[in-house]
Design a protein around this motif. Structure first.
Motif, short mmCIF file in Angstrom:
data_model
loop_
_atom_site.label_atom_id
_atom_site.label_comp_id
_atom_site.label_asym_id
_atom_site.label_seq_id
_atom_site.Cartn_x
_atom_site.Cartn_y
_atom_site.Cartn_z
N HIS A 49 2.42 0.51 8.91
CA HIS A 49 2.81 0.37 7.50
C HIS A 49 2.72 -1.07 7.04
CE1 HIS A 49 3.78 4.50 7.25
NE2 HIS A 49 4.94 4.46 7.91
N LEU A 50 3.08 -2.02 7.91
CA LEU A 50 2.96 -3.42 7.54
C LEU A 50 1.50 -3.79 7.30
CD1 LEU A 50 5.54 -5.06 9.99
CD2 LEU A 50 5.67 -5.05 7.48
N ALA A 51 0.62 -3.30 8.16
CA ALA A 51 -0.81 -3.59 7.98
C ALA A 51 -1.32 -3.01 6.67
CB ALA A 51 -1.60 -3.02 9.17
N GLU A 52 -0.91 -1.78 6.35
CA GLU A 52 -1.36 -1.15 5.11
C GLU A 52 -0.83 -1.90 3.89
OE1 GLU A 52 -1.38 3.26 2.93
OE2 GLU A 52 -0.31 2.96 4.83
N ALA A 53 0.46 -2.28 3.94
CA ALA A 53 1.05 -3.02 2.83
C ALA A 53 0.37 -4.38 2.66
CB ALA A 53 2.55 -3.20 3.06
N GLN A 54 0.04 -5.04 3.79
CA GLN A 54 -0.63 -6.34 3.73
C GLN A 54 -2.01 -6.20 3.10
OE1 GLN A 54 -3.31 -7.69 5.65
NE2 GLN A 54 -3.03 -9.78 4.83
N GLU A 55 -2.71 -5.13 3.43
CA GLU A 55 -4.03 -4.89 2.84
C GLU A 55 -3.94 -4.64 1.33
OE1 GLU A 55 -5.64 -1.64 4.97
OE2 GLU A 55 -6.20 -2.81 6.73
N GLN A 56 -2.80 -4.11 0.88
CA GLN A 56 -2.61 -3.85 -0.55
C GLN A 56 -2.21 -5.10 -1.32
OE1 GLN A 56 -3.05 -0.88 -2.22
NE2 GLN A 56 -3.80 0.07 -0.33
N GLY A 57 -2.09 -6.24 -0.62
CA GLY A 57 -1.74 -7.48 -1.28
C GLY A 57 -0.26 -7.65 -1.56
N VAL A 58 0.60 -7.10 -0.70
CA VAL A 58 2.02 -7.12 -0.96
C VAL A 58 2.65 -8.49 -0.72
CG1 VAL A 58 2.87 -6.55 1.35
CG2 VAL A 58 4.09 -5.69 -0.66
N VAL A 59 2.02 -9.34 0.11
CA VAL A 59 2.66 -10.60 0.50
C VAL A 59 2.95 -11.47 -0.72
CG1 VAL A 59 2.39 -12.74 1.80
CG2 VAL A 59 1.66 -10.56 2.81
N THR A 60 1.96 -11.70 -1.55
CA THR A 60 2.16 -12.53 -2.75
C THR A 60 3.21 -11.92 -3.67
OG1 THR A 60 -0.15 -13.27 -2.64
CG2 THR A 60 1.01 -13.59 -4.72
N LEU A 61 3.18 -10.61 -3.80
CA LEU A 61 4.16 -9.93 -4.66
C LEU A 61 5.58 -10.11 -4.12
CD1 LEU A 61 2.19 -6.58 -5.23
CD2 LEU A 61 2.30 -8.57 -6.75
N LEU A 62 5.72 -10.04 -2.81
CA LEU A 62 7.05 -10.20 -2.21
C LEU A 62 7.55 -11.63 -2.37
CD1 LEU A 62 6.67 -8.12 1.09
CD2 LEU A 62 7.96 -7.49 -0.96
N GLU A 63 6.64 -12.59 -2.26
CA GLU A 63 7.05 -13.98 -2.46
C GLU A 63 7.56 -14.21 -3.88
OE1 GLU A 63 3.48 -15.98 -1.32
OE2 GLU A 63 4.17 -16.32 0.75
N GLU A 64 6.89 -13.58 -4.85
CA GLU A 64 7.35 -13.67 -6.25
C GLU A 64 8.70 -13.00 -6.42
OE1 GLU A 64 4.28 -11.91 -8.55
OE2 GLU A 64 2.83 -13.54 -8.22
N LEU A 65 8.87 -11.81 -5.77
CA LEU A 65 10.14 -11.08 -5.88
C LEU A 65 11.27 -11.86 -5.22
CD1 LEU A 65 11.54 -8.46 -6.78
CD2 LEU A 65 10.90 -7.43 -4.59
N ALA A 66 10.97 -12.51 -4.10
CA ALA A 66 11.99 -13.30 -3.41
C ALA A 66 12.44 -14.49 -4.24
CB ALA A 66 11.45 -13.78 -2.06
#
Length: 712
Positions: free
Chosen positions: A619-636
């Motif tokens: 799931h982490l790999a799939e979320a990372q492929e969807q570009g979630v990292v930048t979105l999470l940094e903004e949410l944080a």
């Protein structure tokens, strides 16, 4: 929809964390271990015996009836845990043994308090209110602390029983933090009469309130209280105190006798006319209550068809009985229907024999002051029509009650006090569409008034409401769902509604209902799924695919509700598995990218649960492929407080995941370098290379480092 109680879905109540790990090591081997195992067995047996002893204590007919009933009910729910603990693993760590001993001490104190509540003087309990309330608080706190220290895993408790005990623990914790308060008016009235020197100094209204609130209204009640006070005196309690309480009881008895001359004569007496005892007519058996054998003032019919005096059968039911006193048949429900025909016959018989007809108890005496006498009269008139066999009268009366209950809190209290709820409940299965719509909507509007919630549930309404939810018109289904939501605001009702078969019907309404029906179903499901035991039922009913479909259908306007429910379900193993199987991660990442602040935090909460456990890396790999990292940094950085916490949790897991992949890539590169230096080992090493290392290399992103973050 009429004036139903709608609450904005709020942050889910997360499932309580598992009990703290025991610090002590297992018991040593040999005789000491065997001795401890034997002690634990005896301890659990004693706990089960205490719960059984508490279960048989009843008849809490006093000023603290609610508190006593709540305490008794919560303790009885611990019985399944103790039964499973009897067969649990041995030996136990010392921390668990200590928690069980604390539970034993708390249950012993609870048993003595409940015995006092069942057998003690009603007057004494009110006069000693400070001590009584402090004892309630002390026992509640001790029970909460003992349950907090119990490890379900070490006792071998099943998930189903664990959920039940966790609910009980949460109730004790809430009761400890928000203790019940006593009735100040009752206490002040009692002190005033206690300190008065003569009956002439006592306000009759005060005595009337005392007799009603203390439930000292019949000769049996008064005699029992007198006997209890006598036993207190013979048991060594301060003589002056008991004497004063006896004098107070006499003032109440004297007042009651002036109100009703029958007080003071034998309960089976046939002398209804005090002026001419010799010629008093014999009361027909059909006019006597089978419980008290007195002439009935307010006859009501129970579900078996038998008729009783309302006050008598209500006390029977309040004592915990679920059978018909006369036939001993199990009551399908506890609804009470006024027997207007018999009441009319009794009045005619009294008039023909020169006897003053019995006066009905003033059931509306406690109605809010803004409910006028004319409105009281109007409600009673509507109840007569509602109880008739004429369909037109029933339909019209149900519609009028629906409108009255919509208008004001005073009307809702007035209608509930008048006994309308059992009659409305009896009409839920009607085949007349309009009547059914009026009835269920009237119950919805009545349920907004807090006291009516208990009346609706104890009248056996939930199966009828679920029947309407499954088979009624769309309007009736909508308002049935809204009624279940209103009733589920009481924690205990969440369990009852969940066990009634309501959840599959709500899921069906969420999937194919009208726009308003979907909203009503969603709010009801959200509230019901706060209780852990209902989450699995909702998942098995097919709720998850419907919620994910609502997330993609923006025109339905159900995004907020669907995400809130998903966030609750994701904390349950079945819910997590269903969300995972539905390939929800791209949808959730899309919400974090474009959703509102509340929706982003709920989507992140679901991802936190998905990215934990067996399929974490996938799931982490799939979320990372969807570009979630930048979105999470903004949410944080800019999300809600809860959204920030969830984003940081996910970023930390993603960081660990990427480090692992980076390490795997390093291993692959080192292997390749080694092969280049020693070609003879290449083929052998390649065969031995683990498949997951090759997979990790393919998943490795271009940027393999995230800044370290700390949770709050």
């Amino acid at each position: 929809m009429d004036e139903e109680a709608k609450h904005t879905t709020s942050e889910e109540d997360s499932t309580k964390a598992a009990a703290a790990e025991a610090a002590s090591s297992l018991a040593p081997a040999g005789s000491e271990s065997a001795e401890r195992e034997e002690d634990v067995g005896n301890l659990v047996e004693k706990l089960a015996e205490l719960v059984d002893e508490i279960a048989v204590i009843s008849e809490f007919r006093n000023a603290y009836r609610r508190q006593f009933c709540n305490l008794s009910r919560r303790i009885r729910l611990l019985a399944p845990m103790l039964e499973e603990a009897k067969e649990g693993p041995r030996p136990l760590p010392m921390a668990s043994v200590t928690a069980l001993r604390q539970l034993r001490e708390a249950l012993t104190g609870a048993r003595e308090l409940l015995r006092l509540g069942s057998n003690g003087s009603k007057i004494f309990l009110v006069l000693e209110r400070d001590k009584i309330m402090q004892t309630f608080q002390d026992i509640t706190s001790r029970l909460e602390q003992a349950l907090a220290g119990i490890s379900f895993d070490e006792l071998g408790i099943s998930d189903e029983v664990r959920e039940q005990v966790e609910l009980v623990h949460a109730q004790f914790k809430r009761a400890k933090e928000r203790p019940d308060t006593s009735d100040d008016i009752l206490f002040n009235d009692l002190i005033a009469v206690y300190n008065s020197s003569t009956n002439a100094n006592v306000d009759p209204d005060t005595l009337r309130r005392l007799s009603e609130k203390l439930q000292l209204v019949t000769i049996s009640d008064l005699n029992q209280e007198s006997l209890t006070l006598h036993e207190m005196a013979s048991g060594g309690d301060p003589g002056a105190v008991v004497e004063n309480m006896s004098m107070l009881l006499k003032k109440i008895k004297d007042f009651m006798q002036t109100e009703d001359p029958a007080i003071g004569i034998p309960a089976h007496g046939e002398n209804l006319s005090p002026n001419d005892n010799s010629t008093s007519p014999v009361v027909p058996d059909d006019f006597r209550c089978p419980i008290s054998l007195d002439l009935m003032k307010d006859p009501v019919i129970v579900s078996t068809g038998q008729t009783y005096e309302r006050v008598c059968i209500e006390r029977w039911l309040e004592a915990g009985h679920d059978t018909c006193p006369k036939t001993q048949q199990k009551l399908p429900n506890k609804s009470l229907t006024p027997n207007y025909v018999l009441r009319s016959l009794i009045a005619q018989w009294c008039e023909a024999n020169g006897i003053e007809p019995p006066k009905r108890p003033a059931q509306l005496s406690n109605a809010p002051p803004l409910c006028t006498a004319s409105e009281h009269s109007k409600v009673l008139e509507l109840l007569q029509k509602l109880s008739s066999q004429n369909l037109v009268d029933q339909r019209g009366a149900a519609g009028m009650l629906r409108q009255l209950a919509k208008r004001s809190a005073e009307n809702r209290a007035c209608i509930g006090d008048a006994g309308a709820i059992p009659i409305l409940v009896s009409l839920l299965p009607t085949t007349d569409v309009s009547t059914q719509e009026h009835v269920v909507t009237a119950l919805l509007n009545l349920s907004i008034y807090e006291e009516n919630k208990a009346r609706i549930v104890t009248s056996g309404a939930i199966p009828g409401i679920v029947h309407v939810l499954k088979r009624g018109s769309m309007e009736a289904r909508e308002n049935s769902a809204a009624t279940l939501f209103s009733l589920s605001l009481v924690d205990e009702n969440k369990v009852t509604i969940g066990a009634s078969g309501a959840i599959p019907a709500l899921v069906l309404l969420l999937g194919n209902g009208s726009q308003r029906g979907k909203k009503d179903a969603a709010t009801a499901l959200f509230n019901l799924c706060i209780y852990q035991g209902n989450k699995g039922k909702a998942v098995r009913a097919g709720l998850v695919p419907i919620l994910l479909e609502l997330l993609t259908e923006t025109e339905t306007g159900m995004l907020d509700e669907a995400l809130a429910i998903l966030a609750i379900l994701s904390s349950h193993p079945e819910g997590k598995a269903a969300i995972s199987a539905a390939a929800a991660i791209p949808i959730l990442v899309g919400v974090i990218r474009n959703g509102s602040s509340r929706n982003k935090e709920n989507a992140a909460a679901v991802l936190v649960h998905l990215c934990n456990g067996e399929q974490q890396q996938q799931h982490l790999a799939e979320a990372q492929e969807q570009g979630v990292v930048t979105l999470l940094e903004e949410l944080a950085e800019s999300g809600t407080d809860r959204g920030k916490r969830k984003a940081i949790q996910l970023l930390e897991r993603m960081n660990r995941f990427l480090k692992q992949q980076s390490q795997a890539q390093g291993d692959v590169m080192a292997l390749a370098h080694s092969q280049a230096q020693n070609p003879s080992l290449a083929s052998q090493t390649l065969v031995q290379a683990p498949a997951d290392t090759q997979l990790a290399e393919s998943l490795l992103p271009a940027s393999s480092h995230l800044p370290e973050r700390r949770g709050d």
